[in-house]
Design a protein around this motif. Structure first.
Motif, PDB file in Angstrom:
ATOM      1  N   ILE A 258      23.185 120.938  16.466  1.00 32.38           N
ATOM      2  CA  ILE A 258      23.218 120.418  15.101  1.00 32.38           C
ATOM      3  C   ILE A 258      24.641 119.954  14.814  1.00 32.38           C
ATOM      4  CG2 ILE A 258      22.961 121.023  12.654  1.00 32.38           C
ATOM      5  CD1 ILE A 258      21.160 123.324  14.694  1.00 32.38           C
ATOM      6  N   ILE A 259      24.739 118.729  14.290  1.00 32.70           N
ATOM      7  CA  ILE A 259      26.033 118.126  14.000  1.00 32.70           C
ATOM      8  C   ILE A 259      26.200 118.046  12.491  1.00 32.70           C
ATOM      9  CG2 ILE A 259      27.407 116.023  14.191  1.00 32.70           C
ATOM     10  CD1 ILE A 259      25.851 115.424  16.793  1.00 32.70           C
ATOM     11  N   ASP A 260      27.256 118.687  11.986  1.00 33.52           N
ATOM     12  CA  ASP A 260      27.600 118.588  10.572  1.00 33.52           C
ATOM     13  C   ASP A 260      28.861 117.752  10.455  1.00 33.52           C
ATOM     14  OD1 ASP A 260      25.575 120.365   9.628  1.00 33.52           O
ATOM     15  OD2 ASP A 260      26.811 122.060  10.247  1.00 33.52           O
ATOM     16  N   VAL A 261      28.823 116.751   9.569  1.00 32.66           N
ATOM     17  CA  VAL A 261      30.037 115.979   9.301  1.00 32.66           C
ATOM     18  C   VAL A 261      30.924 116.858   8.438  1.00 32.66           C
ATOM     19  CG1 VAL A 261      31.001 113.888   8.279  1.00 32.66           C
ATOM     20  CG2 VAL A 261      28.792 113.792   9.461  1.00 32.66           C
ATOM     21  N   LEU A 262      32.093 117.176   8.934  1.00 31.32           N
ATOM     22  CA  LEU A 262      32.991 118.108   8.260  1.00 31.32           C
ATOM     23  C   LEU A 262      33.918 117.388   7.282  1.00 31.32           C
ATOM     24  CD1 LEU A 262      33.921 121.048   8.097  1.00 31.32           C
ATOM     25  CD2 LEU A 262      35.437 120.595  10.023  1.00 31.32           C
ATOM     26  N   SER A 263      34.587 116.317   7.772  1.00 29.72           N
ATOM     27  CA  SER A 263      35.535 115.631   6.894  1.00 29.72           C
ATOM     28  C   SER A 263      35.910 114.277   7.460  1.00 29.72           C
ATOM     29  CB  SER A 263      36.809 116.473   6.724  1.00 29.72           C
ATOM     30  OG  SER A 263      37.499 116.569   7.958  1.00 29.72           O
ATOM     31  N   ILE A 264      36.473 113.487   6.572  1.00 30.59           N
ATOM     32  CA  ILE A 264      37.138 112.253   6.982  1.00 30.59           C
ATOM     33  C   ILE A 264      38.474 112.288   6.246  1.00 30.59           C
ATOM     34  CG2 ILE A 264      35.966 110.843   5.246  1.00 30.59           C
ATOM     35  CD1 ILE A 264      36.007 108.583   7.422  1.00 30.59           C
ATOM     36  N   SER A 265      39.557 112.126   7.016  1.00 29.80           N
ATOM     37  CA  SER A 265      40.869 112.313   6.398  1.00 29.80           C
ATOM     38  C   SER A 265      41.888 111.300   6.914  1.00 29.80           C
ATOM     39  CB  SER A 265      41.368 113.736   6.649  1.00 29.80           C
ATOM     40  OG  SER A 265      41.409 114.009   8.030  1.00 29.80           O
ATOM     41  N   LEU A 266      42.818 110.981   6.049  1.00 27.92           N
ATOM     42  CA  LEU A 266      43.907 110.067   6.361  1.00 27.92           C
ATOM     43  C   LEU A 266      45.123 110.899   6.746  1.00 27.92           C
ATOM     44  CD1 LEU A 266      45.098 107.148   6.248  1.00 27.92           C
ATOM     45  CD2 LEU A 266      45.662 107.620   3.857  1.00 27.92           C
ATOM     46  N   LYS A 267      45.757 110.529   7.843  1.00 25.85           N
ATOM     47  CA  LYS A 267      46.939 111.275   8.298  1.00 25.85           C
ATOM     48  C   LYS A 267      48.103 110.307   8.442  1.00 25.85           C
ATOM     49  CE  LYS A 267      48.022 114.856  11.626  1.00 25.85           C
ATOM     50  NZ  LYS A 267      47.497 115.605  12.761  1.00 25.85           N
ATOM     51  N   GLN A 268      49.158 110.568   7.688  1.00 25.92           N
ATOM     52  CA  GLN A 268      50.382 109.769   7.757  1.00 25.92           C
ATOM     53  C   GLN A 268      51.347 110.470   8.699  1.00 25.92           C
ATOM     54  OE1 GLN A 268      51.561 106.794   5.986  1.00 25.92           O
ATOM     55  NE2 GLN A 268      53.042 107.046   7.624  1.00 25.92           N
ATOM     56  N   TYR A 269      51.838 109.741   9.697  1.00 29.27           N
ATOM     57  CA  TYR A 269      52.781 110.321  10.644  1.00 29.27           C
ATOM     58  C   TYR A 269      54.209 110.016  10.221  1.00 29.27           C
ATOM     59  CZ  TYR A 269      48.894 111.169  13.820  1.00 29.27           C
ATOM     60  OH  TYR A 269      47.731 111.623  14.374  1.00 29.27           O
ATOM     61  N   TYR A 270      55.104 110.961  10.472  1.00 32.25           N
ATOM     62  CA  TYR A 270      56.507 110.746  10.181  1.00 32.25           C
ATOM     63  C   TYR A 270      57.330 110.591  11.450  1.00 32.25           C
ATOM     64  CZ  TYR A 270      55.381 111.632   5.378  1.00 32.25           C
ATOM     65  OH  TYR A 270      54.836 111.543   4.133  1.00 32.25           O
ATOM     66  N   ASP A 271      56.766 111.006  12.590  1.00 30.15           N
ATOM     67  CA  ASP A 271      57.512 110.885  13.849  1.00 30.15           C
ATOM     68  C   ASP A 271      57.162 109.604  14.603  1.00 30.15           C
ATOM     69  OD1 ASP A 271      54.939 111.642  14.509  1.00 30.15           O
ATOM     70  OD2 ASP A 271      55.564 112.996  16.115  1.00 30.15           O
ATOM     71  N   ARG A 272      56.277 108.845  14.054  1.00 28.43           N
ATOM     72  CA  ARG A 272      55.937 107.539  14.623  1.00 28.43           C
ATOM     73  C   ARG A 272      55.406 106.663  13.498  1.00 28.43           C
ATOM     74  NH1 ARG A 272      50.463 109.390  17.889  1.00 28.43           N
ATOM     75  NH2 ARG A 272      49.145 109.403  16.064  1.00 28.43           N
ATOM     76  N   GLU A 273      55.284 105.392  13.771  1.00 25.85           N
ATOM     77  CA  GLU A 273      54.896 104.469  12.714  1.00 25.85           C
ATOM     78  C   GLU A 273      53.391 104.502  12.488  1.00 25.85           C
ATOM     79  OE1 GLU A 273      55.349  99.746  12.069  1.00 25.85           O
ATOM     80  OE2 GLU A 273      57.125 100.805  12.824  1.00 25.85           O
ATOM     81  N   GLY A 274      53.000 104.442  11.244  1.00 25.68           N
ATOM     82  CA  GLY A 274      51.605 104.240  10.920  1.00 25.68           C
ATOM     83  C   GLY A 274      50.849 105.485  10.522  1.00 25.68           C
TER      84      GLY A 274
END
Length: 162
Positions: free
Chosen positions: A57-73
């Motif tokens: 069984i697959i539960d969608v847990l989350s969708i999240s945006l991650k901003q990096y500070y040690d690399r661009e983007g």
């Protein structure tokens, strides 16, 4: 938007535009089946034999945006929680670039010892239910004895008849 306001609709719009949840689910199946084929011994050892994929069984847990500070983007992660019947077996994450291109994916399983204890219970319940169905025992009785939900017993019954 005022100060401190977050555009929470961004992730929803982004997910719809790039079909990220469906792609993550497909990515899980591809990665899982590939691992299962390439490392048969590891697969069998971790899961005490084979897993019937109908009971993953697959539960969608989350969708999240991650901003990096040690690399661009920034990247967006779509995360799934994976269960085998009642047992949490692991997680799968797919990382996307903002343009929708897949950047990476991560499949991880629960601790082997804990997994073995819990999986043994679920696998025994399935084995018992299969035998009980073959003997003509009522589904409601099997539910009471095994703790399996009606949908799982019905699925086993359909598989038995096919």
């Amino acid at each position: 938007m005022g100060d401190g306001m977050v555009d929470i609709g961004f992730l929803t719009r982004w997910e719809h535009e790039h079909n990220a949840i469906q792609r993550t689910i497909e990515g899980f199946w591809n990665t899982f089946r590939s691992w299962k084929t390439q490392d048969k011994d590891g697969y069998h050892e971790l899961f005490l034999g084979k897993l019937d994929e109908d009971f993953i069984i697959i539960d969608v847990l989350s969708i999240s945006l991650k901003q990096y500070y040690d690399r661009e983007g920034a990247t967006i992660f779509c995360s799934l929680r994976l269960h085998y019947l009642h047992t949490m077996i692991g997680t799968y994450d797919m990382e996307f670039l903002l343009d929708g291109v897949t950047a990476d994916d991560y499949l991880s399983f629960e601790d082997r010892n804990a997994l073995h204890r819990l999986l043994a219970i679920d696998k025994y319940a399935l084995r018992f239910a299969r035998k009980a169905l073959a003997e003509g025992i009522e589904e409601s009785t099997i539910m009471k004895i095994t703790g399996l939900e009606a949908e799982y017993i019905s699925l086993l019954k359909r598989k038995l008849l096919s």
